[in-house]
Enzyme design. Structure first.
Site, PDB file in Angstrom:
ATOM      1  N   TYR A  36       0.844  -1.200   0.000  1.00  0.00           N
ATOM      2  CA  TYR A  36       0.000   0.000   0.000  1.00  0.00           C
ATOM      3  C   TYR A  36       0.877   1.247   0.000  1.00  0.00           C
ATOM      4  CZ  TYR A  36      -4.061  -2.945   1.124  1.00  0.00           C
ATOM      5  OH  TYR A  36      -5.067  -3.883   1.106  1.00  0.00           O
ATOM      6  N   ASN A  80      -8.112 -13.382  -0.749  1.00  0.00           N
ATOM      7  CA  ASN A  80      -8.456 -13.690  -2.137  1.00  0.00           C
ATOM      8  C   ASN A  80      -8.177 -15.145  -2.500  1.00  0.00           C
ATOM      9  OD1 ASN A  80      -9.090 -10.833  -2.858  1.00  0.00           O
ATOM     10  ND2 ASN A  80      -6.900 -10.555  -2.455  1.00  0.00           N
TER      11      ASN A  80
END
Length: 304
Positions: free
Chosen positions: A41, A143
């Site tokens: 990030y 995910n």
């Protein structure tokens, strides 16, 4: 992900630190104590800015749960973006995250994306080593499908505790997968059917990223697009009836599911964080019928 300034290599600024501080204060004010990061990030600056706050605020680290993710490598020169769950890369990422976050231990480490080339035994070896060294307390994934979780868990004595997936009123494949079984539309659904049930049966926390749908249903009246307008109007109506905010209604829609989904609210705007307060302090107040009304309105047509 919204902390730390720009997505390039420019350093973060004093204004970025102030922005992060305001966001964290807003979260703590409404009872949020779990903070979700990833090493990529803002190219590591999200973690670094948060580390600045931990260094400045005495006792803050002991009040929170610190979660971060690793396993995505961004494109660099001629090297493409890729996934990397090799043991050496995982260990290196954790060491770098610990430095940026200015902490001795990560409470929860998630593997950010599946790596098709990873050897699950090698990956599990890295996780076990990090745990033995006291650098990471618990592990999870992001995910990943039920089959991918099981393959890794078969090589790991420590229980995997979380799977972070895109889930919400704006991303409904996770719930559609169950009702589209035995219909032609099932082939168009990309969510791995059985993952929600697998996690629920094994006590693996489902964490929902994208829970607020990037504001699609919570903007000012009349700002939703034609496909989202019916659901946005219903969200606003339910918020008024329950004397709460549209953001809370979206989070309640997730929390009302029996899998006890934990929304990741994502936003770094203090006013929007505070708008989620009732999802922290109140139990979901949607009826069975209202939950379905929201689902049908968002999907734009009746259930099969």
């Amino acid at each position: 992900m919204g902390l730390g300034g720009t997505w390039d290599d420019a350093p973060y600024t004093a204004a970025d630190i102030a922005h992060a501080e305001a966001a964290v204060e807003a979260a703590l004010d409404i009872g949020i104590t779990v903070f979700d990061h990833a090493d990529i990030y803002r190219r590591g600056k999200s973690e670094a800015v948060f580390g600045e706050l931990l260094g400045r605020a005495a006792g803050l680290r002991e009040r929170i749960v610190l979660q971060t993710k690793c396993g995505i490598r961004q494109a660099d020169g001629r090297r493409p973006g890729m996934y990397d769950l090799r043991s050496g890369h995982i260990v290196r990422c954790v060491e770098e995250s610990l430095t940026r976050l200015r902490t001795d231990v990560i409470d929860v480490l998630l593997l950010h994306r599946p790596d098709p080339l990873a050897d699950p035994q090698d990956t599990a070896k890295a996780l076990a080593s990090l745990h033995v060294q006291g650098l990471v307390r618990r592990f999870g994934v992001s995910n990943m499908s039920a089959a991918q979780i099981k393959e890794l868990q078969d090589h790991l004595d420590l229980p995997l505790v979380a799977d972070q997936l895109e889930m919400g009123l704006g991303s409904r494949d996770w719930v559609e997968a169950g009702v589209l079984v035995n219909t032609p539309a099932a082939a168009e659904n990309g969510f791995p059917h059985g993952t929600v049930e697998y996690c629920r049966a094994r006590g693996i926390q489902l964490q929902a990223w994208g829970a607020l749908a990037q504001g699609r249903y919570t903007g000012p009246p009349g700002t939703a697009g034609p496909l989202d307008a019916p659901a946005a109007e219903l969200v606003a109506d339910l918020a008024e009836r329950r004397r709460t905010t549209p953001e809370t209604i979206l989070l309640w829609w997730l929390q009302r599911h029996p899998a006890r989904i934990a929304p990741v609210i994502g936003t770094s705007r203090p006013e929007r964080i505070r708008a989620c307060r009732d999802a922290v302090v109140r139990e979901p107040e949607l009826t069975h019928e209202e939950w379905y009304e929201l689902w049908v309105a968002a999907r734009g047509g009746p259930l099969p």
